[in-house]
Write a protein that holds these residues in place. Structure first.
Motif, PDB file in Angstrom:
ATOM      1  N   ASN A 130      -3.439 -46.742  55.375  1.00 50.83           N
ATOM      2  CA  ASN A 130      -3.810 -47.547  56.543  1.00 50.83           C
ATOM      3  C   ASN A 130      -3.366 -46.876  57.833  1.00 50.83           C
ATOM      4  OD1 ASN A 130      -5.076 -49.531  55.107  1.00 50.83           O
ATOM      5  ND2 ASN A 130      -3.291 -50.866  55.003  1.00 50.83           N
ATOM      6  N   GLU A 175     -12.272 -41.072  48.444  1.00 49.35           N
ATOM      7  CA  GLU A 175     -13.464 -41.886  48.663  1.00 49.35           C
ATOM      8  C   GLU A 175     -13.222 -42.908  49.766  1.00 49.35           C
ATOM      9  OE1 GLU A 175     -14.350 -43.905  45.019  1.00 49.35           O
ATOM     10  OE2 GLU A 175     -15.376 -45.543  46.031  1.00 49.35           O
ATOM     11  N   HIS A 176     -12.010 -43.434  49.783  1.00 46.26           N
ATOM     12  CA  HIS A 176     -11.712 -44.494  50.739  1.00 46.26           C
ATOM     13  C   HIS A 176     -11.629 -43.995  52.176  1.00 46.26           C
ATOM     14  CE1 HIS A 176     -10.444 -48.513  51.740  1.00 46.26           C
ATOM     15  NE2 HIS A 176      -9.579 -47.972  52.563  1.00 46.26           N
ATOM     16  N   PRO A 203      -7.108 -48.277  46.344  1.00 44.74           N
ATOM     17  CA  PRO A 203      -8.210 -47.932  47.234  1.00 44.74           C
ATOM     18  C   PRO A 203      -9.571 -48.248  46.625  1.00 44.74           C
ATOM     19  CG  PRO A 203      -6.653 -46.126  47.103  1.00 44.74           C
ATOM     20  CD  PRO A 203      -6.236 -47.138  46.080  1.00 44.74           C
ATOM     21  N   ALA A 204      -9.679 -48.170  45.296  1.00 42.25           N
ATOM     22  CA  ALA A 204     -10.971 -48.410  44.655  1.00 42.25           C
ATOM     23  C   ALA A 204     -11.421 -49.856  44.832  1.00 42.25           C
ATOM     24  CB  ALA A 204     -10.887 -48.060  43.169  1.00 42.25           C
ATOM     25  N   ASN A 205     -10.472 -50.752  45.142  1.00 38.29           N
ATOM     26  CA  ASN A 205     -10.820 -52.165  45.242  1.00 38.29           C
ATOM     27  C   ASN A 205     -11.071 -52.622  46.670  1.00 38.29           C
ATOM     28  OD1 ASN A 205     -10.608 -52.426  42.495  1.00 38.29           O
ATOM     29  ND2 ASN A 205      -8.468 -53.025  42.550  1.00 38.29           N
ATOM     30  N   ALA A 206     -11.236 -51.671  47.588  1.00 41.46           N
ATOM     31  CA  ALA A 206     -11.491 -52.041  48.974  1.00 41.46           C
ATOM     32  C   ALA A 206     -12.742 -51.322  49.459  1.00 41.46           C
ATOM     33  CB  ALA A 206     -10.301 -51.660  49.837  1.00 41.46           C
ATOM     34  N   PRO A 207     -13.452 -51.926  50.406  1.00 37.74           N
ATOM     35  CA  PRO A 207     -14.609 -51.226  50.962  1.00 37.74           C
ATOM     36  C   PRO A 207     -14.149 -49.946  51.661  1.00 37.74           C
ATOM     37  CG  PRO A 207     -14.411 -53.463  51.861  1.00 37.74           C
ATOM     38  CD  PRO A 207     -13.210 -53.223  51.029  1.00 37.74           C
ATOM     39  N   PRO A 208     -14.882 -48.831  51.474  1.00 39.34           N
ATOM     40  CA  PRO A 208     -14.459 -47.556  52.055  1.00 39.34           C
ATOM     41  C   PRO A 208     -14.230 -47.659  53.560  1.00 39.34           C
ATOM     42  CG  PRO A 208     -16.307 -47.222  50.579  1.00 39.34           C
ATOM     43  CD  PRO A 208     -16.105 -48.697  50.689  1.00 39.34           C
ATOM     44  N   LEU A 248      -6.612 -51.032  53.864  1.00 35.93           N
ATOM     45  CA  LEU A 248      -6.284 -51.492  52.520  1.00 35.93           C
ATOM     46  C   LEU A 248      -5.335 -52.670  52.621  1.00 35.93           C
ATOM     47  CD1 LEU A 248      -5.549 -48.097  50.789  1.00 35.93           C
ATOM     48  CD2 LEU A 248      -7.471 -49.596  50.355  1.00 35.93           C
ATOM     49  N   SER A 275     -10.344 -41.860  44.166  1.00 30.43           N
ATOM     50  CA  SER A 275     -10.491 -43.175  44.786  1.00 30.43           C
ATOM     51  C   SER A 275      -9.879 -43.187  46.187  1.00 30.43           C
ATOM     52  CB  SER A 275      -9.886 -44.268  43.901  1.00 30.43           C
ATOM     53  OG  SER A 275      -8.496 -44.104  43.793  1.00 30.43           O
ATOM     54  N   LEU A 320      -5.685 -44.127  58.732  1.00 31.48           N
ATOM     55  CA  LEU A 320      -6.946 -44.651  59.273  1.00 31.48           C
ATOM     56  C   LEU A 320      -6.766 -45.136  60.713  1.00 31.48           C
ATOM     57  CD1 LEU A 320      -8.256 -46.633  56.152  1.00 31.48           C
ATOM     58  CD2 LEU A 320      -9.168 -44.499  57.055  1.00 31.48           C
ATOM     59  N   GLU A 338     -12.217 -49.301  55.268  1.00 35.41           N
ATOM     60  CA  GLU A 338     -11.533 -50.494  55.735  1.00 35.41           C
ATOM     61  C   GLU A 338     -10.044 -50.349  55.485  1.00 35.41           C
ATOM     62  OE1 GLU A 338     -13.266 -53.916  56.357  1.00 35.41           O
ATOM     63  OE2 GLU A 338     -14.725 -52.431  57.017  1.00 35.41           O
TER      64      GLU A 338
END
Lengths: 331, 325
Positions: free
Chosen positions: A203, A227-228, B261-266, B270, A224, A206, B268
């Motif tokens: 976070n 990807e995020h 991270p796989a469970n959140a929209p890219p 976390l 993953s 980002l 966004e």
């Protein structure tokens, strides 16, 4: 958007020197194990202002070497690395501050910080040395730098061992940002952190990107995470980029058989791994890579030509590049 | 009398004396595992999952020691076993796989020699017969042309192959129970997937029970029938894998899953659990997770028990979520 980093056919090899045992063995006729390891083999890559490019691949594929070249702490053998259109300086030789625009964050914050240096000094050493701030401003500067990464003033006079792993990584981020870089190379920057702390640091990355319009080269083995955070993802195999595409396109429409296998093997909460191996065998030794396509030894769709001819990275539509003649002809 | 459960842990407490007082690494843990079952133990660093696994095999690191509770293996209390008694069952009826295969193998001994030793220390078997068993064991974990590989040294193997050798050694004496502590964490995702498949198949074929300790929920989801989630030395939730991951009842489990991270929209932000783990030598009096919990209330000042919500599922929380999002 303007390009901040551009790599043009960058190559970097490491020569393994024969050690004593090797030399003695070769006197008796044994084959020497010394050789040339081509860690990065002809990489072209451009990163735009404010863009996040993710870099994934198995260990030994050359992703960390590439990260170090981009950060200017490891010179390439051949090819060009351009930062805002000018050749990147070799920071190990040139210490005049002209290379400050690219900074790096490492996997292990404990070894990236000097255990006997206070946090305030870790953060302000570089900006003072390069004349960005005056010594008298150091304290205020460090306080602002820490606030930016979500830490408080009371951390200033403490030492790295007094912090948890997540906080130490925050200090490393504050230190990297202290010289106002436009590009940050993150090499497995969250791999050593626990899941709940990892989310906090992702976070932070980002938020900082938005706030400072930073570009990242985000290197990780964890797809993953990449990807995020990424706008585009590059997949590396044995020193070469085999596929490069915008994140969504790469995940929904992977073309290279290696990318497909890699994505199929990521364990998720929702789906059970299929019983069949998506990929057999292991990464061949980079000291002795296969001829032709580097991936043909593990590839389910390899043809006769793949064994002899090295494929090129070709552009498909929508900014999707792939190094595989078989899927290229199918299109 | 034999217990129907293979391994039963009752009220286990493991303490490490430190300058700041006793550090309770494992705090009143109850666990059961049946034959052929795969149990996942999930937690972050410092949650006590590794110490729990080691203590179940009589390998509590010095100066740590078991200060309360019992470990029953096949109905027998092994808690006060002597080292000689442990030697009889460790590597024989129970085996361990560690995270780093490099440090599990002897670097100056051929792989074949190490495997023969593991066999011969538990039975009077000729070297020729042992070699035959070893060859089969290597093939079983996916090492082809075992004859060439048996004479190699550990450094001549890749990381994934080394971990396969360790797994092959663990399987040699057909143990009833294997405890695997982060066995795939150091490996690439492609090799990890291969090993997960192999272990899933091996435990199904041989009926070996498996305790799989990991920080990675995605990995545990692939292999475990049941999952126990640990936080600060205690089990905070346990239940069947699918239910626990789809409908977590403990706020910590929910937080862990949401942090992935796989469970959140890219792109966004976390979900993240604020703060960090409490100090094990200075735990909060009530629920250990309360300082980080979004649902904390006055009732959390009293330590909740691990309360069954069904025959298979239990949670340590005064106001469990029951799947509310």
């Amino acid at each position: 958007m303007e390009t901040v980093i551009e790599l043009r056919s960058v190559q970097r090899s490491f020569v393994t020197e024969p050690d004593l045992a090797d030399r003695i063995a070769s006197m008796f006729g044994a084959k020497s194990s010394a050789g040339t390891l081509r860690a990065v083999d002809g990489v072209d890559l451009a990163i735009a202002e404010g863009e996040v490019v993710g870099l994934v691949g198995e260990s030994g594929c050359g992703k960390s070497t590439l990260g170090r070249i981009v950060a200017g702490i490891l010179p390439q053998d051949t090819g060009d690395v351009l930062f805002k259109g000018r050749p990147m300086v070799d920071k190990t030789r040139c210490k005049d501050g002209s290379g400050l625009g690219v900074q790096m964050i490492f996997q292990n914050p404990a070894s990236a910080l000097d255990p006997r240096q206070k946090i305030i000094d870790a953060i302000t050493e570089a900006p003072i040395a390069h004349g960005l701030i005056k010594r008298s401003e150091a304290r205020d500067f460090a306080i602002r730098a820490l606030e930016r990464v979500g830490m408080r003033e009371d951390a200033l006079d403490r030492y790295p061992h007094q912090f948890s792993g997540g906080q130490r990584q925050r200090v490393c981020i504050a230190r990297a940002l202290a010289v106002n870089p436009s590009v940050v190379v993150c090499d497995e920057a969250v791999a050593s952190l626990d899941v709940s702390i990892q989310a906090q640091i992702i976070n932070l990355f980002l938020d900082l990107k938005e706030e400072l319009n930073l570009s990242y080269l985000f290197i990780s083995h964890d797809i993953s995470i990449v990807e995020h955070v990424s706008d585009r993802i590059a997949v590396m195999y044995l020193g070469q980029i085999v596929e490069l595409a915008p994140t969504r396109e790469l995940l929904e429409n992977p073309q290279h058989p290696y990318t497909r296998a890699l994505l199929a093997e990521v364990p998720s909460l929702d789906a059970r791994l299929s019983e069949e191996h998506a990929l057999t065998g292991e990464l061949p030794s980079p000291l002795n890579p296969p001829a032709g396509c580097r991936f043909h030894t593990r590839c389910p769709i390899a043809t006769e030509t793949c064994r002899s001819d090295m494929p090129r990275l070709e552009l498909l539509n929508g900014g999707h590049q792939v190094r595989c003649p078989v899927v290229q002809t199918k299109k | 009398m034999k217990d129907s459960k293979l391994l039963t842990i009752k009220g286990l407490r493991v303490e490490f004396p430190t300058r700041d007082g006793a550090l309770v690494a494992v705090n009143n843990v109850d666990l059961e595992i049946a034959r052929g079952e795969v149990l996942g133990i999930v937690g972050e660093s410092g949650s006590g999952k590794t110490v729990l696994g080691l203590s179940a095999m009589g390998l509590t690191d010095q100066p740590g020691r078991i200060t309360a509770g019992q470990v029953l293996f096949d109905g027998e209390d092994v808690t006060s076993y002597s080292e000689a008694q442990w030697q009889g069952i460790r590597g024989n009826r129970m085996a361990m796989i560690f995270q780093d295969p490099t440090s599990s193998l002897n670097p100056v001994q051929r792989v074949g020699t190490q495997m023969i030793e593991a066999l011969q220390s538990h039975s009077d078997i000729s070297s020729d017969a042992a070699r035959q068993i070893i060859r089969e064991a290597m093939v079983r974990v996916g090492i082809n042309s075992p004859d060439e590989r048996l004479d190699a040294y550990p450094h001549q193997f890749s990381g994934g192959m080394r971990q396969r050798v360790v797994i092959a050694i663990a399987l040699l004496n057909e143990p009833d129970l294997i405890i695997a502590d982060e066995p795939t964490t150091a490996l690439d995702v492609t090799i990890q997937a291969q090993i997960l498949r192999d272990m899933r198949r091996l435990s199904r074929d041989t009926g070996t029970a498996l305790i799989w300790v990991s920080h990675d929920l995605g990995v545990v989801a692939q292999i475990a029938h049941r999952v126990a989630v640990m936080y600060a030395g205690r089990i905070v939730e346990q239940g069947p894998t699918e239910k626990l991951l789809k409908k977590p009842s403990h706020p910590y489990t929910q937080g862990l899953i949401a942090s992935m991270p796989a469970n959140a929209p890219p792109g966004e932000r976390l979900h993240s659990i604020p703060g960090g783990l409490p100090q094990l030598s200075n735990l909060p009096i009530g629920c250990s997770f309360a300082p980080r919990c979004p649902y904390v209330s006055a009732a959390c000042d009293i330590l909740p028990e691990l309360i069954p919500t069904s025959s298979e599922h239990a949670v340590r929380c005064v106001s469990p979520l029951h799947g509310k999002a």
